[in-house]
Enzyme design. Structure first.
Site, PDB file in Angstrom:
ATOM      1  NE  ARG A  79     -14.057   7.127  -1.141  1.00  0.00           N
ATOM      2  CZ  ARG A  79     -12.998   7.135  -0.320  1.00  0.00           C
ATOM      3  NH1 ARG A  79     -13.179   7.204   0.989  1.00  0.00           N
ATOM      4  NH2 ARG A  79     -11.766   7.079  -0.792  1.00  0.00           N
ATOM      5  CE  LYS A 118      -7.765   8.623   4.192  1.00  0.00           C
ATOM      6  NZ  LYS A 118      -8.312   8.068   2.963  1.00  0.00           N
TER       7      LYS A 118
HETATM    8  C1  PLP Z   1      -7.765   6.869   2.898  1.00  0.00           C
HETATM    9  C2  PLP Z   1      -7.483   6.252   1.602  1.00  0.00           C
HETATM   10  C3  PLP Z   1      -6.573   5.207   1.522  1.00  0.00           C
HETATM   11  C4  PLP Z   1      -5.901   4.606   2.748  1.00  0.00           C
HETATM   12  O1  PLP Z   1      -6.803   3.837   3.478  1.00  0.00           O
HETATM   13  P1  PLP Z   1      -6.372   2.964   4.755  1.00  0.00           P
HETATM   14  O2  PLP Z   1      -7.566   2.164   5.066  1.00  0.00           O
HETATM   15  O3  PLP Z   1      -6.027   3.954   5.840  1.00  0.00           O
HETATM   16  O4  PLP Z   1      -5.195   2.151   4.376  1.00  0.00           O
HETATM   17  C5  PLP Z   1      -6.301   4.682   0.272  1.00  0.00           C
HETATM   18  N1  PLP Z   1      -6.893   5.169  -0.845  1.00  0.00           N
HETATM   19  C6  PLP Z   1      -7.760   6.185  -0.809  1.00  0.00           C
HETATM   20  C7  PLP Z   1      -8.375   6.662  -2.072  1.00  0.00           C
HETATM   21  C8  PLP Z   1      -8.096   6.755   0.411  1.00  0.00           C
HETATM   22  O5  PLP Z   1      -8.978   7.759   0.439  1.00  0.00           O
END
Ligand code: PLP
Length: 357
Positions: free
Chosen positions: A131, A36
């Site tokens: 969250r 993302k």
């Molecule tokens: C963005 C996200 C991740 C990945 O996080 P990183 O810190 O980039 O490894 C994993 N799980 C969810 C739900 C996320 O939104």
């Protein structure tokens, strides 16, 4: 290629993915590669898949559409809990989604039944970061309601710490997730395929061997892309931190005072910047700004240069220590943090170029 530009080294991304995948595999943990922060970049996704990730995790349907129309064949996980209005598209395009709202799960189920499918869901449990996620005392009733819906299958549970509030994951919190999973399993009468313990934030626990055995899945973005864990942002051994390099071109170099001249009010963004008087300094302007990067989250690759400030289109550096060697037309290179990388990927002004595919 004209600057500003973002150089993306796909071999380094693949290497990082392979290293993290093998470290996790040694403890029975599969890695979902999260794209993302690159806005669903197909070449980045392919590099992660070459490195052995089992699925692509994305937060946005637009990014998933971009990846799929570029022909990236993979299992897709939707990480951001779904919007009710997107139920049809999600069931169409996504194999697994992370969920915490019954109304949404019911809509996914209805849509899946219409399409003759069963949509897989991972139920998110909130272990304190506040969250997304079902509060633990609501989990069993939530899962029970989900299990009555014909169009969905509860494939697993997951949690997400340290994202909103910075709550540090611990062996105890992961153990709590495992206990939740076991309660869910006895309610459902079948073993969960996925117990997803978190993101890059869990890698220090993995390195220390402190992850309970039943955790078998992680969703990892930053650690693969920037080679860092996300609790203290320390570099992970045997990974590259420089898979992404931002380049910008010097458009002015002048010796000027370090203190502004005149009465001070707020800057272009409503901030009140503060200055130290260091006499005259050599100031360089490069052709990037807040429209392209989070300027508080970049670092000059040349440690002699410090960032003085930025406006929408200008980044100012103190280059005095270079002794006059920085010239108009030079390219300066920068290392990006997560938020700066996200902004650079989003900026149409920053040209992207790839090496090592
Ligand atoms: C963005 C996200 C991740 C990945 O996080 P990183 O810190 O980039 O490894 C994993 N799980 C969810 C739900 C996320 O939104």
């Amino acid at each position: 290629m004209a600057d500003p530009s973002l150089l993306i080294d796909l071999e380094k991304i693949e290497h990082n993915a392979r290293h993290i995948v093998s470290q996790c595999a040694a403890q029975g943990i599969a890695v979902v590669g999260v794209t993302k922060v690159t806005c669903g970049d197909p070449q980045v996704a392919r590099a992660m898949l070459r490195g052995g990730v089992v699925a692509i995790g994305e937060s946005r349907m637009l990014n998933i559409a971009r990846l799929q129309s570029a022909g990236v064949k993979a299992e897709y996980q939707l990480l951001r809990i779904p919007s009710l209005s997107r139920a049809k598209q999600i069931v169409d395009c996504v194999d697994v989604s992370l969920n915490s709202e019954l109304k949404v799960v019911a809509a996914l189920s209805a849509e899946a039944e219409k399409q003759g499918k069963r949509h897989c869901i991972i139920v998110m449990v909130d272990l304190g970061d506040l969250r997304e996620g079902v509060w633990p005392d609501q989990l069993l009733s939530f899962v029970e309601r989900c299990s009555q819906l014909e169009g969905v299958r509860v494939q697993g549970i997951g949690t997400n710490l340290s994202c909103l509030s910075g709550v540090v994951p611990t062996p105890a919190s992961l153990q709590q997730l495992v206990e939740c999973a076991e309660q869910v399993e006895s309610l459902l009468g079948y073993p969960l395929e996925i117990i997803s313990g978190g993101a890059s934030n869990i890698l220090p626990l993995i390195a220390a061997g402190d992850v309970p055995a039943r955790i078998n899945n992680l969703r990892v973005g930053e650690a693969i892309l920037l080679g860092r864990e996300t609790i203290h942002r320390t570099a992970l051994p045997n990974t590259f931190q420089d898979a992404f390099t931002l380049r910008a071109e010097v458009i002015e170099v002048k010796r000027k005072p370090s203190m502004p001249v005149g009465e001070l009010s707020e800057d272009a963004f409503g901030n009140h910047p503060r200055f130290d008087d260091r006499g005259d300094i050599e100031r360089a302007i490069v052709n990037i700004g807040r429209a392209d990067i989070d300027t508080g989250n970049v670092q000059s690759e040349d440690s002699r240069f410090t960032i003085i400030g930025a406006s929408s289109d200008h980044l100012l550096l103190d280059v005095t220590a270079a002794g006059g060697s920085v010239r108009v037309g030079d390219s300066l290179q920068f290392r990006l943090g997560y938020s700066a990388l996200l902004a650079a990927m989003l900026s149409p002004y920053v040209e992207k170029s790839y090496s090592g595919s």
